[in-house]
Write a protein that holds these residues in place. Structure first.
Motif, PDB file in Angstrom:
ATOM      1  N   GLU A  45      22.116  21.140  -6.098  1.00  0.00           N
ATOM      2  CA  GLU A  45      21.646  22.334  -6.862  1.00  0.00           C
ATOM      3  C   GLU A  45      22.392  23.455  -6.484  1.00  0.00           C
ATOM      4  O   GLU A  45      22.306  24.507  -7.663  1.00  0.00           O
ATOM      5  CB  GLU A  45      20.001  22.557  -6.453  1.00  0.00           C
ATOM      6  N   VAL A  46      23.172  23.503  -5.462  1.00  0.00           N
ATOM      7  CA  VAL A  46      23.948  24.540  -5.546  1.00  0.00           C
ATOM      8  C   VAL A  46      24.883  24.889  -6.603  1.00  0.00           C
ATOM      9  O   VAL A  46      25.330  25.999  -7.060  1.00  0.00           O
ATOM     10  CB  VAL A  46      24.965  24.421  -4.159  1.00  0.00           C
ATOM     11  N   PHE A  47      25.524  23.800  -7.046  1.00  0.00           N
ATOM     12  CA  PHE A  47      26.522  23.756  -8.178  1.00  0.00           C
ATOM     13  C   PHE A  47      25.744  23.937  -9.564  1.00  0.00           C
ATOM     14  O   PHE A  47      26.623  24.072 -10.518  1.00  0.00           O
ATOM     15  CB  PHE A  47      27.149  22.450  -8.032  1.00  0.00           C
ATOM     16  N   GLN A  48      24.469  24.062  -9.679  1.00  0.00           N
ATOM     17  CA  GLN A  48      23.884  24.094 -11.109  1.00  0.00           C
ATOM     18  C   GLN A  48      23.793  25.873 -11.380  1.00  0.00           C
ATOM     19  O   GLN A  48      23.849  25.956 -12.710  1.00  0.00           O
ATOM     20  CB  GLN A  48      22.358  23.541 -10.921  1.00  0.00           C
ATOM     21  N   HIS A  49      24.018  26.645 -10.571  1.00  0.00           N
ATOM     22  CA  HIS A  49      23.800  28.250 -10.958  1.00  0.00           C
ATOM     23  C   HIS A  49      24.995  28.640 -10.548  1.00  0.00           C
ATOM     24  O   HIS A  49      25.290  28.895  -9.584  1.00  0.00           O
ATOM     25  CB  HIS A  49      22.604  28.798 -10.202  1.00  0.00           C
ATOM     26  N   THR A  50      25.878  29.257 -11.764  1.00  0.00           N
ATOM     27  CA  THR A  50      27.194  29.620 -11.480  1.00  0.00           C
ATOM     28  C   THR A  50      27.623  30.818 -12.339  1.00  0.00           C
ATOM     29  O   THR A  50      26.710  31.441 -13.040  1.00  0.00           O
ATOM     30  CB  THR A  50      28.237  28.468 -11.890  1.00  0.00           C
ATOM     31  N   PRO A  54      35.425  37.901 -11.965  1.00  0.00           N
ATOM     32  CA  PRO A  54      36.196  38.814 -12.897  1.00  0.00           C
ATOM     33  C   PRO A  54      37.711  38.177 -12.878  1.00  0.00           C
ATOM     34  O   PRO A  54      38.015  37.758 -11.840  1.00  0.00           O
ATOM     35  CB  PRO A  54      36.032  40.081 -12.417  1.00  0.00           C
ATOM     36  N   MET A  55      38.431  38.002 -13.725  1.00  0.00           N
ATOM     37  CA  MET A  55      39.817  37.747 -13.823  1.00  0.00           C
ATOM     38  C   MET A  55      40.128  36.234 -13.461  1.00  0.00           C
ATOM     39  O   MET A  55      41.212  35.836 -12.960  1.00  0.00           O
ATOM     40  CB  MET A  55      40.871  38.493 -12.736  1.00  0.00           C
ATOM     41  N   GLN A  56      39.029  35.457 -13.353  1.00  0.00           N
ATOM     42  CA  GLN A  56      39.311  34.045 -13.285  1.00  0.00           C
ATOM     43  C   GLN A  56      38.522  33.203 -14.198  1.00  0.00           C
ATOM     44  O   GLN A  56      37.679  33.749 -14.983  1.00  0.00           O
ATOM     45  CB  GLN A  56      38.287  33.569 -11.874  1.00  0.00           C
ATOM     46  N   ILE A  57      38.912  31.922 -14.189  1.00  0.00           N
ATOM     47  CA  ILE A  57      38.334  31.181 -15.369  1.00  0.00           C
ATOM     48  C   ILE A  57      37.471  29.981 -14.650  1.00  0.00           C
ATOM     49  O   ILE A  57      36.694  29.279 -15.344  1.00  0.00           O
ATOM     50  CB  ILE A  57      39.376  30.396 -16.171  1.00  0.00           C
ATOM     51  N   ILE A  58      37.474  30.006 -13.306  1.00  0.00           N
ATOM     52  CA  ILE A  58      36.589  28.798 -12.705  1.00  0.00           C
ATOM     53  C   ILE A  58      35.370  29.346 -12.272  1.00  0.00           C
ATOM     54  O   ILE A  58      35.274  30.470 -11.719  1.00  0.00           O
ATOM     55  CB  ILE A  58      37.491  28.454 -11.465  1.00  0.00           C
ATOM     56  N   LYS A  59      34.387  28.649 -12.624  1.00  0.00           N
ATOM     57  CA  LYS A  59      32.929  29.095 -12.199  1.00  0.00           C
ATOM     58  C   LYS A  59      32.666  28.872 -10.753  1.00  0.00           C
ATOM     59  O   LYS A  59      33.167  28.000 -10.215  1.00  0.00           O
ATOM     60  CB  LYS A  59      31.770  28.569 -13.187  1.00  0.00           C
ATOM     61  N   ARG A  60      31.887  29.748 -10.081  1.00  0.00           N
ATOM     62  CA  ARG A  60      31.637  29.654  -8.653  1.00  0.00           C
ATOM     63  C   ARG A  60      30.059  29.847  -8.480  1.00  0.00           C
ATOM     64  O   ARG A  60      29.404  30.368  -9.397  1.00  0.00           O
ATOM     65  CB  ARG A  60      32.190  30.779  -7.915  1.00  0.00           C
ATOM     66  N   PRO A  61      29.402  29.055  -7.532  1.00  0.00           N
ATOM     67  CA  PRO A  61      28.081  29.012  -7.523  1.00  0.00           C
ATOM     68  C   PRO A  61      27.472  30.405  -6.987  1.00  0.00           C
ATOM     69  O   PRO A  61      28.178  31.058  -6.336  1.00  0.00           O
ATOM     70  CB  PRO A  61      27.889  27.931  -6.162  1.00  0.00           C
ATOM     71  N   VAL A  62      26.422  30.715  -7.545  1.00  0.00           N
ATOM     72  CA  VAL A  62      25.883  32.242  -7.173  1.00  0.00           C
ATOM     73  C   VAL A  62      25.678  32.178  -5.674  1.00  0.00           C
ATOM     74  O   VAL A  62      25.287  33.345  -5.189  1.00  0.00           O
ATOM     75  CB  VAL A  62      24.819  32.637  -8.136  1.00  0.00           C
ATOM     76  N   SER A  63      25.207  31.261  -5.089  1.00  0.00           N
ATOM     77  CA  SER A  63      24.723  31.316  -3.749  1.00  0.00           C
ATOM     78  C   SER A  63      25.968  31.382  -2.702  1.00  0.00           C
ATOM     79  O   SER A  63      25.959  31.247  -1.523  1.00  0.00           O
ATOM     80  CB  SER A  63      23.701  29.989  -3.411  1.00  0.00           C
ATOM     81  N   GLU A  64      27.157  31.184  -3.310  1.00  0.00           N
ATOM     82  CA  GLU A  64      28.402  31.223  -2.415  1.00  0.00           C
ATOM     83  C   GLU A  64      28.418  32.634  -1.724  1.00  0.00           C
ATOM     84  O   GLU A  64      28.415  33.607  -2.186  1.00  0.00           O
ATOM     85  CB  GLU A  64      29.705  30.909  -2.854  1.00  0.00           C
ATOM     86  N   VAL A  65      28.266  32.463  -0.370  1.00  0.00           N
ATOM     87  CA  VAL A  65      28.645  33.638   0.559  1.00  0.00           C
ATOM     88  C   VAL A  65      29.932  34.067   0.775  1.00  0.00           C
ATOM     89  O   VAL A  65      30.550  35.308   0.468  1.00  0.00           O
ATOM     90  CB  VAL A  65      27.845  33.489   1.884  1.00  0.00           C
ATOM     91  N   VAL A  66      30.852  33.267   1.094  1.00  0.00           N
ATOM     92  CA  VAL A  66      32.232  33.372   1.400  1.00  0.00           C
ATOM     93  C   VAL A  66      32.772  31.918   1.447  1.00  0.00           C
ATOM     94  O   VAL A  66      31.968  30.967   1.468  1.00  0.00           O
ATOM     95  CB  VAL A  66      32.706  34.032   2.951  1.00  0.00           C
ATOM     96  N   TYR A  67      34.143  32.000   1.450  1.00  0.00           N
ATOM     97  CA  TYR A  67      34.927  30.708   1.661  1.00  0.00           C
ATOM     98  C   TYR A  67      36.046  31.094   2.472  1.00  0.00           C
ATOM     99  O   TYR A  67      36.449  32.008   2.377  1.00  0.00           O
ATOM    100  CB  TYR A  67      35.122  29.820   0.443  1.00  0.00           C
ATOM    101  N   SER A  68      36.699  30.037   3.153  1.00  0.00           N
ATOM    102  CA  SER A  68      37.828  30.161   3.969  1.00  0.00           C
ATOM    103  C   SER A  68      38.887  29.567   3.278  1.00  0.00           C
ATOM    104  O   SER A  68      38.425  28.027   2.683  1.00  0.00           O
ATOM    105  CB  SER A  68      37.591  29.966   5.439  1.00  0.00           C
ATOM    106  N   ARG A  69      40.031  29.393   3.487  1.00  0.00           N
ATOM    107  CA  ARG A  69      41.368  28.519   2.922  1.00  0.00           C
ATOM    108  C   ARG A  69      42.332  28.507   4.331  1.00  0.00           C
ATOM    109  O   ARG A  69      42.634  29.659   4.596  1.00  0.00           O
ATOM    110  CB  ARG A  69      41.859  29.429   1.788  1.00  0.00           C
ATOM    111  N   LYS A 163      21.455  29.366   1.858  1.00  0.00           N
ATOM    112  CA  LYS A 163      20.229  28.240   1.506  1.00  0.00           C
ATOM    113  C   LYS A 163      19.103  29.303   0.613  1.00  0.00           C
ATOM    114  O   LYS A 163      18.426  28.577  -0.320  1.00  0.00           O
ATOM    115  CB  LYS A 163      19.629  27.522   2.660  1.00  0.00           C
ATOM    116  N   ASN A 164      18.919  30.542   1.004  1.00  0.00           N
ATOM    117  CA  ASN A 164      17.706  31.154   0.601  1.00  0.00           C
ATOM    118  C   ASN A 164      18.212  31.613  -0.948  1.00  0.00           C
ATOM    119  O   ASN A 164      17.296  31.489  -1.626  1.00  0.00           O
ATOM    120  CB  ASN A 164      17.696  32.349   1.216  1.00  0.00           C
ATOM    121  N   ALA A 165      19.423  31.904  -1.251  1.00  0.00           N
ATOM    122  CA  ALA A 165      20.003  32.113  -2.588  1.00  0.00           C
ATOM    123  C   ALA A 165      19.761  30.842  -3.287  1.00  0.00           C
ATOM    124  O   ALA A 165      19.399  31.059  -4.751  1.00  0.00           O
ATOM    125  CB  ALA A 165      21.241  32.718  -2.489  1.00  0.00           C
ATOM    126  N   VAL A 166      19.806  29.760  -3.013  1.00  0.00           N
ATOM    127  CA  VAL A 166      19.879  28.455  -3.683  1.00  0.00           C
ATOM    128  C   VAL A 166      18.168  28.531  -3.997  1.00  0.00           C
ATOM    129  O   VAL A 166      18.092  28.028  -5.139  1.00  0.00           O
ATOM    130  CB  VAL A 166      20.438  27.396  -2.711  1.00  0.00           C
TER     131      VAL A 166
END
Length: 170
Positions: A45-50, A54-69, A163-166
Motif C-alpha cells: 500500500e506504500v506504493f499506491q499513494h504517490t 519538482p524537477m523529477q519524472i519518477i513518482k515517490r510514495p507520499v509516506s517516504e520520510v527519507v532515503y539513503s544512497r 507507517k502512520n502516513a501510510v
C-alpha cells in the motif's frame, strides 16, 4: 538443521521460532529488538499513494520520510541522505532510522561489496541480474532496501516510509 535447510531454501523462520530459543539455549530476544530482513514486501500500500517531486519524472510514495544512497569505494561505504519533501522527520523516526542504518552496515553481509554480492543470493531478485530487494520494518517505519551489485554504482538504497502516513492515506 531445520533452520539451516530453510535458510538455504531462502525461507528462513523468525529467530524467535528457532529451537535453541524455544529451549532456552539462547536468550530470547527482547520485544522490539528483533528486526528481520525479508524477501517479502508486506507493505504494498506504500506504493499506491504517490506524488512527483519538482524537477523529477519518477513518482515517490507520499509516506517516504527519507532515503539513503550508499556506495562502496573498495575501502568503505559512503552514504548520502535525501529528503525529497524537505520536511524534518519526527525525533522518534530519526532515532529509528539512525539505529537501523547503523545496524545494517555493521552486519557481516555489508563488510564489503563482495560480501554483499554473496549475501544477495538470499535477497529477492529483480528483472536485472545485478539488482535485488530486501524489506524490513521497525515500530514506526516500513523499509525497502534495494541492493545493486555493480562496482562504481550506488550499491544500497534504503527507503524509509512512515507507517502512520501510510495508514492515513487509506
Amino acid at each position: 538443521m531445520d533452520e539451516a535447510l530453510r535458510d538455504a531454501a531462502r525461507k528462513p523462520i523468525p529467530l524467535e521460532e528457532w529451537e535453541a530459543i524455544k529451549q532456552g539455549w539462547l536468550p530470547k530476544p527482547e520485544k522490539g529488538r528483533i528486526c528481520c530482513l525479508t524477501t517479502n514486501c508486506t507493505f504494498e500500500e506504500v506504493f499506491q499513494h504517490t506524488y512527483t517531486p519538482p524537477m523529477q519524472i519518477i513518482k515517490r510514495p507520499v509516506s517516504e520520510v527519507v532515503y539513503s544512497r550508499s556506495d562502496y569505494d573498495g575501502y568503505k561505504w559512503w552514504t548520502t541522505w535525501h529528503n525529497e519533501r524537505g520536511q524534518k522527520p519526527a525525533p522518534e523516526l530519526v532515532a529509528e532510522i539512525d539505529k537501523f542504518q547503523n545496524t545494517l552496515f555493521k552486519l557481516p553481509a555489508f563488510r564489503t561489496l563482495d560480501t554483499m554480492k554473496r549475501f544477495c543470493r538470499y535477497a529477492q531478485p529483480t528483472n536485472g541480474t545485478t539488482e535485488f530487494n530486501l524489506y524490513s520494518e521497525t515500530e514506526h517505519l516500513y523499509i525497502w532496501i534495494r541492493l545493486i551489485t555493480r562496482f562504481r554504482d550506488y550499491n544500497v538504497y534504503v527507503h524509509y516510509y512512515d507507517k502512520n502516513a501510510v495508514e492515513g492515506t487509506q
